[in-house]
Design a protein around this motif. Structure first.
Motif, PDB file in Angstrom:
ATOM      1  N   ASP A 147       2.421   6.386  -9.372  1.00 27.00           N
ATOM      2  CA  ASP A 147       1.627   6.516 -10.598  1.00 27.00           C
ATOM      3  C   ASP A 147       2.185   7.605 -11.514  1.00 27.00           C
TER       4      ASP A 147
ATOM      5  N   PHE B  30       1.445  -6.150  -1.824  1.00 28.01           N
ATOM      6  CA  PHE B  30       0.837  -5.023  -2.526  1.00 28.01           C
ATOM      7  C   PHE B  30       1.480  -4.919  -3.903  1.00 28.01           C
ATOM      8  N   LYS B  31       0.678  -4.636  -4.911  1.00 30.34           N
ATOM      9  CA  LYS B  31       1.180  -4.503  -6.279  1.00 30.34           C
ATOM     10  C   LYS B  31       1.559  -3.058  -6.552  1.00 30.34           C
ATOM     11  N   LEU B  32       2.833  -2.842  -6.873  1.00 31.81           N
ATOM     12  CA  LEU B  32       3.344  -1.511  -7.199  1.00 31.81           C
ATOM     13  C   LEU B  32       4.165  -1.593  -8.479  1.00 31.81           C
TER      14      LEU B  32
ATOM     15  N   PRO C 251       8.533   1.347   0.306  1.00 30.99           N
ATOM     16  CA  PRO C 251       7.688   1.106  -0.865  1.00 30.99           C
ATOM     17  C   PRO C 251       8.093   1.879  -2.126  1.00 30.99           C
TER      18      PRO C 251
ATOM     19  N   THR D  15       1.822   7.635  -1.506  1.00 23.94           N
ATOM     20  CA  THR D  15       2.894   6.855  -2.121  1.00 23.94           C
ATOM     21  C   THR D  15       2.441   6.251  -3.440  1.00 23.94           C
ATOM     22  N   ARG D  16       1.237   5.692  -3.452  1.00 26.58           N
ATOM     23  CA  ARG D  16       0.721   5.101  -4.685  1.00 26.58           C
ATOM     24  C   ARG D  16       0.563   6.160  -5.778  1.00 26.58           C
ATOM     25  N   THR D  17       0.113   7.352  -5.398  1.00 18.39           N
ATOM     26  CA  THR D  17      -0.062   8.429  -6.366  1.00 18.39           C
ATOM     27  C   THR D  17       1.286   8.887  -6.923  1.00 18.39           C
TER      28      THR D  17
ATOM     29  N   PHE E 115      -2.042   6.176   0.171  1.00 14.86           N
ATOM     30  CA  PHE E 115      -2.496   6.702  -1.119  1.00 14.86           C
ATOM     31  C   PHE E 115      -1.490   7.680  -1.728  1.00 14.86           C
TER      32      PHE E 115
ATOM     33  N   THR F 256      -0.788  -0.777   5.155  1.00 10.74           N
ATOM     34  CA  THR F 256      -0.938  -0.839   3.703  1.00 10.74           C
ATOM     35  C   THR F 256      -0.139   0.300   3.082  1.00 10.74           C
ATOM     36  N   ILE F 257       0.017   0.277   1.775  1.00 13.27           N
ATOM     37  CA  ILE F 257       0.705   1.368   1.085  1.00 13.27           C
ATOM     38  C   ILE F 257      -0.234   2.566   1.020  1.00 13.27           C
TER      39      ILE F 257
END
Length: 207
Positions: free
Chosen positions: A51, A21-23, A72, A46-48, A44, A41-42
């Motif tokens: 960001d 996964f791209k972070l 992550p 965590t991704r937010t 949402f 998967t990562i």
């Protein structure tokens, strides 16, 4: 009864997986398993949260990832800023083992990973940034402990950054953070997820 990801030893069979996964602009390889949060998967949230982070600000001092899971948030930051030290803690021993594997898999060395029930085994008091995607299923008392306990582990000028869904208590968390720090700001909203930031502006007993 099946034990959840926020317990020390999840009583579930292993089903190990590995994926990428791209972070923070880096392609990372993650080892995962049953008994951990967002195992495929990562998520949402965590991704937010990632960001919303200001990498230039994070360069100013040590970082703590509370409830790190398989890593992550903390590992992505450590990979992106290799001259910053990142600590990662969790109560889930399986998640911590995976986190250590993931650090090694991705060549990340500017980190330390250990078991801690929120801040119980965290002695450092001068973090510049504490981040958390709190384990909502563990219950409000655990989430509140993560929010309020951060104050004593931050340096003056340091920040707490958390991600919560509105329907899972983000407004209530913002109120708790305001009571603890004297301030709380929603710095990003995406699809019902709130990123909330508080800054430790001075040394006071804010409880």
């Amino acid at each position: 009864m099946t034990e959840y990801y926020y317990t020390q030893n999840p009583d579930v069979l292993h089903e190990k997986t590995q994926w990428q996964f791209k972070l923070l602009s880096h392609n990372l390889t993650f080892n995962s398993d049953n008994g951990v949060f967002s195992k495929r998967t990562i998520d949402f949230g965590t991704r937010t949260l990632l960001d919303a982070v200001d990498l230039e600000d994070l360069k100013q001092g040590d970082v703590l990832d509370v409830g790190c899971g398989y890593g992550p948030i903390g590992l992505a930051i450590a990979k992106a800023i290799d001259d910053v030290h990142v600590d990662l803690v969790d109560v889930n021993l399986r998640a911590l083992d995976l986190c250590k594997q993931n650090a090694a898999q991705n060549g990340i060395q500017n980190i330390e990973i250990w078991e801690s029930d929120t801040y119980e085994a965290v002695s450092k008091k001068n973090y510049h940034t504490i981040l958390s995607n709190p384990p909502v299923r563990a219950g409000k008392p655990v989430v509140t402990k993560i929010l309020t306990g951060a104050f004593d582990h931050l340096q003056v000028g340091g920040s707490l950054l958390i991600v919560l869904q509105k329907k899972q208590g983000a407004p209530s968390a913002k109120k708790t953070m305001t009571q603890t720090f004297g301030n709380a700001e929603i710095i990003l909203k995406q699809k019902g997820y709130y990123i909330i930031k508080s800054v430790k502006e001075k040394v006071v007993d804010a409880k």
